[in-house]
Design a protein around this motif. Sequence first.
Motif, PDB file in Angstrom:
ATOM      1  N   LEU A 130       0.807  -1.216   0.000  1.00 24.17           N
ATOM      2  CA  LEU A 130       0.000   0.000   0.000  1.00 24.17           C
ATOM      3  C   LEU A 130       0.848   1.278   0.000  1.00 24.17           C
ATOM      4  CD1 LEU A 130      -2.950   0.982   0.181  1.00 24.17           C
ATOM      5  CD2 LEU A 130      -2.716   0.912   2.661  1.00 24.17           C
ATOM      6  N   GLY A 131       2.070   1.182   0.534  1.00 22.72           N
ATOM      7  CA  GLY A 131       2.923   2.359   0.615  1.00 22.72           C
ATOM      8  C   GLY A 131       4.354   1.998   0.918  1.00 22.72           C
ATOM      9  N   ILE A 132       5.238   2.980   0.751  1.00 18.49           N
ATOM     10  CA  ILE A 132       6.671   2.804   0.999  1.00 18.49           C
ATOM     11  C   ILE A 132       7.149   3.954   1.870  1.00 18.49           C
ATOM     12  CG2 ILE A 132       8.965   2.726  -0.055  1.00 18.49           C
ATOM     13  CD1 ILE A 132       7.578   1.726  -2.636  1.00 18.49           C
ATOM     14  N   CYS A 133       7.936   3.630   2.895  1.00 15.45           N
ATOM     15  CA  CYS A 133       8.611   4.627   3.726  1.00 15.45           C
ATOM     16  C   CYS A 133      10.105   4.433   3.509  1.00 15.45           C
ATOM     17  CB  CYS A 133       8.244   4.447   5.197  1.00 15.45           C
ATOM     18  SG  CYS A 133       9.116   5.600   6.288  1.00 15.45           S
ATOM     19  N   SER A 134      10.781   5.483   3.035  1.00 14.36           N
ATOM     20  CA  SER A 134      12.170   5.323   2.628  1.00 14.36           C
ATOM     21  C   SER A 134      12.964   6.612   2.786  1.00 14.36           C
ATOM     22  CB  SER A 134      12.188   4.879   1.155  1.00 14.36           C
ATOM     23  OG  SER A 134      13.482   4.896   0.620  1.00 14.36           O
ATOM     24  N   ASP A 135      14.291   6.451   2.921  1.00 11.08           N
ATOM     25  CA  ASP A 135      15.209   7.592   2.913  1.00 11.08           C
ATOM     26  C   ASP A 135      15.458   8.078   1.493  1.00 11.08           C
ATOM     27  OD1 ASP A 135      15.838   7.909   5.694  1.00 11.08           O
ATOM     28  OD2 ASP A 135      17.015   6.071   5.591  1.00 11.08           O
ATOM     29  N   ILE A 136      15.077   7.267   0.497  1.00  8.77           N
ATOM     30  CA  ILE A 136      15.238   7.638  -0.909  1.00  8.77           C
ATOM     31  C   ILE A 136      13.873   7.549  -1.608  1.00  8.77           C
ATOM     32  CG2 ILE A 136      17.696   7.128  -1.146  1.00  8.77           C
ATOM     33  CD1 ILE A 136      16.889   4.371  -2.305  1.00  8.77           C
ATOM     34  N   ILE A 137      12.853   8.065  -0.941  1.00  9.47           N
ATOM     35  CA  ILE A 137      11.489   7.952  -1.436  1.00  9.47           C
ATOM     36  C   ILE A 137      11.307   8.615  -2.799  1.00  9.47           C
ATOM     37  CG2 ILE A 137      10.541  10.000  -0.281  1.00  9.47           C
ATOM     38  CD1 ILE A 137       8.898   6.492  -0.625  1.00  9.47           C
ATOM     39  N   GLY A 138      12.114   9.608  -3.127  1.00 10.05           N
ATOM     40  CA  GLY A 138      12.050  10.235  -4.436  1.00 10.05           C
ATOM     41  C   GLY A 138      12.286   9.246  -5.556  1.00 10.05           C
TER      42      GLY A 138
END
Length: 143
Positions: A130-138
């Motif tokens: 459903l979603g992603i949480c990341s330090d490189i979300i861009g």
Amino acid sequence: MYFISHRGNIWGIEKDNENNPKYIEKAISLGFNVEVDVRFERGDFYLGHDINQYKINKEFLINDKIWCHAKTSKAMNALNKIKAHFFWHQDDDYTITSKGFIWTYPGKKLLPESICVLPEITNYKKINCLGICSDIIGKYKND
């Protein structure tokens, strides 16, 4: 798909800026949700992973784009009282946020209804969630 910036990071870890309210506001202005580390001491909210770094007001936290990671039980109770979107976890495979989202610990099995956390430190062959949480979300938003 939810694209969640980890502590305000979009294109990589910027340790000196993480959890800084201005850094978080910039990520939100670029269209991202943001996971922040929240603490609560002596009646005040703070952002900061290991220490109380940035004093903030509750209005900052009551925002549909903010996902509050309660770092202490005091923070969890205070976030619940103001009805912020929050979660608490340690090494659990999954935790449920206060709005009913499944937050998946990094490297654990992904579920179609879950939020994948820090996929860049794991070896997921496919990210179906459903979603992603990341330090490189861009990177993930542009893929």
